[in-house]
Design a protein around this motif. Structure first.
Motif, PDB file in Angstrom:
ATOM      1  N   MET A   1       0.848  -1.191   0.000  1.00 38.45           N
ATOM      2  CA  MET A   1       0.000   0.000   0.000  1.00 38.45           C
ATOM      3  C   MET A   1       0.882   1.239   0.000  1.00 38.45           C
ATOM      4  SD  MET A   1      -2.903   1.095   2.820  1.00 38.45           S
ATOM      5  CE  MET A   1      -3.864   2.584   2.596  1.00 38.45           C
ATOM      6  N   ASN A   2       0.789   2.059  -1.025  1.00 32.91           N
ATOM      7  CA  ASN A   2       1.583   3.287  -1.118  1.00 32.91           C
ATOM      8  C   ASN A   2       0.829   4.434  -0.456  1.00 32.91           C
ATOM      9  OD1 ASN A   2       3.568   1.919  -2.526  1.00 32.91           O
ATOM     10  ND2 ASN A   2       2.756   2.495  -4.526  1.00 32.91           N
ATOM     11  N   PHE A   3       1.500   5.126   0.461  1.00 29.20           N
ATOM     12  CA  PHE A   3       0.790   6.081   1.322  1.00 29.20           C
ATOM     13  C   PHE A   3       1.606   7.348   1.542  1.00 29.20           C
ATOM     14  CE2 PHE A   3      -1.185   7.666   5.208  1.00 29.20           C
ATOM     15  CZ  PHE A   3      -2.524   7.349   5.017  1.00 29.20           C
ATOM     16  N   ASP A   4       0.892   8.485   1.625  1.00 28.97           N
ATOM     17  CA  ASP A   4       1.484   9.801   1.875  1.00 28.97           C
ATOM     18  C   ASP A   4       0.905  10.314   3.201  1.00 28.97           C
ATOM     19  OD1 ASP A   4       2.268  12.493   1.863  1.00 28.97           O
ATOM     20  OD2 ASP A   4       1.965  12.723  -0.287  1.00 28.97           O
ATOM     21  N   PHE A   5       1.764  10.633   4.171  1.00 33.52           N
ATOM     22  CA  PHE A   5       1.297  11.022   5.494  1.00 33.52           C
ATOM     23  C   PHE A   5       1.059  12.520   5.682  1.00 33.52           C
ATOM     24  CE2 PHE A   5       2.895   6.789   6.599  1.00 33.52           C
ATOM     25  CZ  PHE A   5       1.921   6.362   7.505  1.00 33.52           C
ATOM     26  N   HIS A   6       1.320  13.335   4.666  1.00 35.38           N
ATOM     27  CA  HIS A   6       1.160  14.783   4.831  1.00 35.38           C
ATOM     28  C   HIS A   6       0.681  15.401   3.528  1.00 35.38           C
ATOM     29  CE1 HIS A   6       3.140  18.769   6.448  1.00 35.38           C
ATOM     30  NE2 HIS A   6       1.900  18.956   6.000  1.00 35.38           N
ATOM     31  N   THR A   7      -0.616  15.667   3.435  1.00 35.53           N
ATOM     32  CA  THR A   7      -1.177  16.276   2.229  1.00 35.53           C
ATOM     33  C   THR A   7      -2.235  17.314   2.598  1.00 35.53           C
ATOM     34  OG1 THR A   7      -3.127  14.865   1.835  1.00 35.53           O
ATOM     35  CG2 THR A   7      -0.984  13.990   1.160  1.00 35.53           C
ATOM     36  N   HIS A   8      -2.568  18.135   1.624  1.00 33.99           N
ATOM     37  CA  HIS A   8      -3.602  19.161   1.804  1.00 33.99           C
ATOM     38  C   HIS A   8      -4.630  19.058   0.682  1.00 33.99           C
ATOM     39  CE1 HIS A   8      -1.406  21.253   5.032  1.00 33.99           C
ATOM     40  NE2 HIS A   8      -0.330  20.821   4.385  1.00 33.99           N
ATOM     41  N   GLY A   9      -5.878  19.388   1.028  1.00 34.55           N
ATOM     42  CA  GLY A   9      -6.957  19.303   0.043  1.00 34.55           C
ATOM     43  C   GLY A   9      -7.339  20.641  -0.540  1.00 34.55           C
ATOM     44  N   LYS A  10      -6.667  21.699  -0.089  1.00 37.32           N
ATOM     45  CA  LYS A  10      -6.948  23.048  -0.563  1.00 37.32           C
ATOM     46  C   LYS A  10      -5.649  23.692  -1.039  1.00 37.32           C
ATOM     47  CE  LYS A  10      -9.673  25.553   2.025  1.00 37.32           C
ATOM     48  NZ  LYS A  10     -10.227  26.243   3.221  1.00 37.32           N
ATOM     49  N   LEU A  11      -5.764  24.603  -1.969  1.00 41.51           N
ATOM     50  CA  LEU A  11      -4.580  25.284  -2.487  1.00 41.51           C
ATOM     51  C   LEU A  11      -3.957  26.202  -1.429  1.00 41.51           C
ATOM     52  CD1 LEU A  11      -2.939  25.628  -5.157  1.00 41.51           C
ATOM     53  CD2 LEU A  11      -4.309  27.673  -5.576  1.00 41.51           C
ATOM     54  N   SER A  12      -4.802  26.837  -0.633  1.00 37.16           N
ATOM     55  CA  SER A  12      -4.306  27.693   0.446  1.00 37.16           C
ATOM     56  C   SER A  12      -5.362  27.783   1.539  1.00 37.16           C
ATOM     57  CB  SER A  12      -3.958  29.097  -0.067  1.00 37.16           C
ATOM     58  OG  SER A  12      -5.113  29.905  -0.154  1.00 37.16           O
ATOM     59  N   LYS A  13      -4.956  28.288   2.695  1.00 35.10           N
ATOM     60  CA  LYS A  13      -5.870  28.395   3.832  1.00 35.10           C
ATOM     61  C   LYS A  13      -6.961  29.437   3.608  1.00 35.10           C
ATOM     62  CE  LYS A  13      -2.705  29.016   7.080  1.00 35.10           C
ATOM     63  NZ  LYS A  13      -2.132  29.132   8.464  1.00 35.10           N
ATOM     64  N   LYS A  14      -6.723  30.375   2.691  1.00 35.14           N
ATOM     65  CA  LYS A  14      -7.646  31.494   2.515  1.00 35.14           C
ATOM     66  C   LYS A  14      -8.803  31.209   1.566  1.00 35.14           C
ATOM     67  CE  LYS A  14      -4.181  35.064   3.503  1.00 35.14           C
ATOM     68  NZ  LYS A  14      -3.507  36.287   3.005  1.00 35.14           N
ATOM     69  N   VAL A  15      -8.757  30.064   0.876  1.00 40.70           N
ATOM     70  CA  VAL A  15      -9.811  29.768  -0.106  1.00 40.70           C
ATOM     71  C   VAL A  15     -10.802  28.766   0.471  1.00 40.70           C
ATOM     72  CG1 VAL A  15      -8.220  30.228  -1.987  1.00 40.70           C
ATOM     73  CG2 VAL A  15      -8.580  27.869  -1.243  1.00 40.70           C
ATOM     74  N   GLU A  16     -11.980  28.724  -0.133  1.00 42.07           N
ATOM     75  CA  GLU A  16     -12.988  27.757   0.279  1.00 42.07           C
ATOM     76  C   GLU A  16     -12.602  26.360  -0.212  1.00 42.07           C
ATOM     77  OE1 GLU A  16     -15.375  28.428   2.219  1.00 42.07           O
ATOM     78  OE2 GLU A  16     -15.695  30.600   2.068  1.00 42.07           O
ATOM     79  N   PHE A  17     -13.141  25.343   0.427  1.00 46.48           N
ATOM     80  CA  PHE A  17     -12.908  23.981  -0.037  1.00 46.48           C
ATOM     81  C   PHE A  17     -13.690  23.759  -1.324  1.00 46.48           C
ATOM     82  CE2 PHE A  17     -14.102  19.411  -0.063  1.00 46.48           C
ATOM     83  CZ  PHE A  17     -12.820  18.883  -0.147  1.00 46.48           C
ATOM     84  N   SER A  18     -13.014  23.243  -2.337  1.00 40.38           N
ATOM     85  CA  SER A  18     -13.629  22.979  -3.632  1.00 40.38           C
ATOM     86  C   SER A  18     -13.610  21.480  -3.904  1.00 40.38           C
ATOM     87  CB  SER A  18     -12.865  23.714  -4.745  1.00 40.38           C
ATOM     88  OG  SER A  18     -13.200  23.199  -6.024  1.00 40.38           O
ATOM     89  N   LEU A  19     -14.769  20.903  -4.101  1.00 36.76           N
ATOM     90  CA  LEU A  19     -14.844  19.472  -4.377  1.00 36.76           C
ATOM     91  C   LEU A  19     -14.142  19.144  -5.689  1.00 36.76           C
ATOM     92  CD1 LEU A  19     -15.865  16.695  -3.502  1.00 36.76           C
ATOM     93  CD2 LEU A  19     -18.011  17.194  -4.689  1.00 36.76           C
ATOM     94  N   ASP A  20     -14.304  20.000  -6.676  1.00 36.40           N
ATOM     95  CA  ASP A  20     -13.646  19.763  -7.966  1.00 36.40           C
ATOM     96  C   ASP A  20     -12.124  19.774  -7.805  1.00 36.40           C
ATOM     97  OD1 ASP A  20     -16.014  19.500  -9.355  1.00 36.40           O
ATOM     98  OD2 ASP A  20     -16.086  21.602  -9.983  1.00 36.40           O
ATOM     99  N   TYR A  21     -11.613  20.723  -7.018  1.00 39.46           N
ATOM    100  CA  TYR A  21     -10.169  20.790  -6.790  1.00 39.46           C
ATOM    101  C   TYR A  21      -9.701  19.535  -6.060  1.00 39.46           C
ATOM    102  CZ  TYR A  21      -5.576  22.675  -5.638  1.00 39.46           C
ATOM    103  OH  TYR A  21      -4.215  22.853  -5.541  1.00 39.46           O
ATOM    104  N   PHE A  22     -10.471  19.131  -5.065  1.00 44.14           N
ATOM    105  CA  PHE A  22     -10.118  17.941  -4.301  1.00 44.14           C
ATOM    106  C   PHE A  22     -10.119  16.699  -5.201  1.00 44.14           C
ATOM    107  CE2 PHE A  22     -11.456  14.278  -1.674  1.00 44.14           C
ATOM    108  CZ  PHE A  22     -10.351  14.210  -0.836  1.00 44.14           C
TER     109      PHE A  22
END
Length: 260
Positions: A1-22
């Motif tokens: 199982m290939n795994f990454d322990f540190h990722t983000h789902g948003k481009l920056s903290k100042k933007v809203e969460f976008s399902l399309d971006y995710f």
């Protein structure tokens, strides 16, 4: 199982969460050979709870992860502490929500929680807790109280720092530091942009479905860290593209708020 322990789902903290971006992030993770990752979004990102509320609406949650187009996404967050470092927490979705709620009084700069107090706050919960990028100049951990540092489960060999400091130099520092505390090291891309996926990842020897599975794999050493030969190219391209897209997305967010 290939795994990454540190990722983000948003481009920056100042933007809203976008399902399309995710979705584009997950697609890139899959294309780079990942079977799963910890979604360690910043705890003080804009509308933090929107991230997991949206995932609840769209994707099935199985045992301890969201199944997103065949990729296992484990809930998590990245917490700022008063001493300036960053701490990664991975847990089930209920626990992440509870801890984030408890952290609400500490969400603004100048009011971040103290390192010792964070351990007191999370003590009742089953979590995986790791020190993020311990040698980053802006948020170092190496100079903190070793008694507190020894309470962490692992330290993050970070894709951004491998690029900025050099793979050999940063690896040597992180591994020596972790060894001095008798702690393992895991790989985290720290990606905010899809181009950065795959710069570093962990090949886990066992399939993991819960945070305890992940923790047991780490503590037993049943994994191998892989650093991509293209790490520099991946991080540089991601950084450049992020800078361009960040200006556009943050401006759009400001305009949207202004028009409400």
């Amino acid at each position: 199982m290939n795994f990454d322990f540190h990722t983000h789902g948003k481009l920056s903290k100042k933007v809203e969460f976008s399902l399309d971006y995710f979705k584009s992030m997950v697609k890139a993770a899959k294309e780079n050979g990942l079977d799963g990752f910890a979604l360690t979004e910043h705890f003080n990102t804009r509308n933090f709870f929107d991230v997991y509320n949206t995932l609840d609406e769209v994707y099935p949650y199985e045992q301890g992860y969201y199944l997103v187009d065949g990729v296992k996404v484990f809930p998590g967050m990245e917490v700022d502490i008063q001493e300036v470092g960053h701490i990664l927490i991975v847990a089930d979705r209920t626990t992440i929500r509870e801890i984030r709620t408890l952290l609400d009084p500490f969400a603004s700069k100048g009011n971040f929680i103290k390192f010792a107090q964070l351990f007191e706050l999370v003590a009742p919960f089953e979590i995986l807790i790791m020190g993020a990028h311990p040698y980053r100049k802006s948020t170092p951990l190496y100079n903190l109280d070793p008694v507190l540092l020894s309470k962490l489960d692992a330290f993050d060999l970070n894709g951004k720092d491998l690029y900025s400091m050099g793979i050999d130099a940063n690896s040597q520092l992180v591994f020596q530091f972790a060894k001095s505390l008798n702690k393992p090291v895991v790989g985290g891309s720290d990606t905010h942009h899809q181009l950065q996926y795959g710069c570093i990842f962990n090949e886990l020897e066992r399939e993991c479905n819960t945070v305890n599975d992940l923790k047991n794999v780490i503590l037993s050493g049943a994994y191998t860290i892989h650093i991509s030969e293209d790490l520099s190219e991946k991080v540089q391209n991601a950084t450049e593209q992020k800078a361009i897209e960040k200006k556009i997305m943050e401006a759009a967010t400001i305009n949207k708020v202004s028009n409400v």
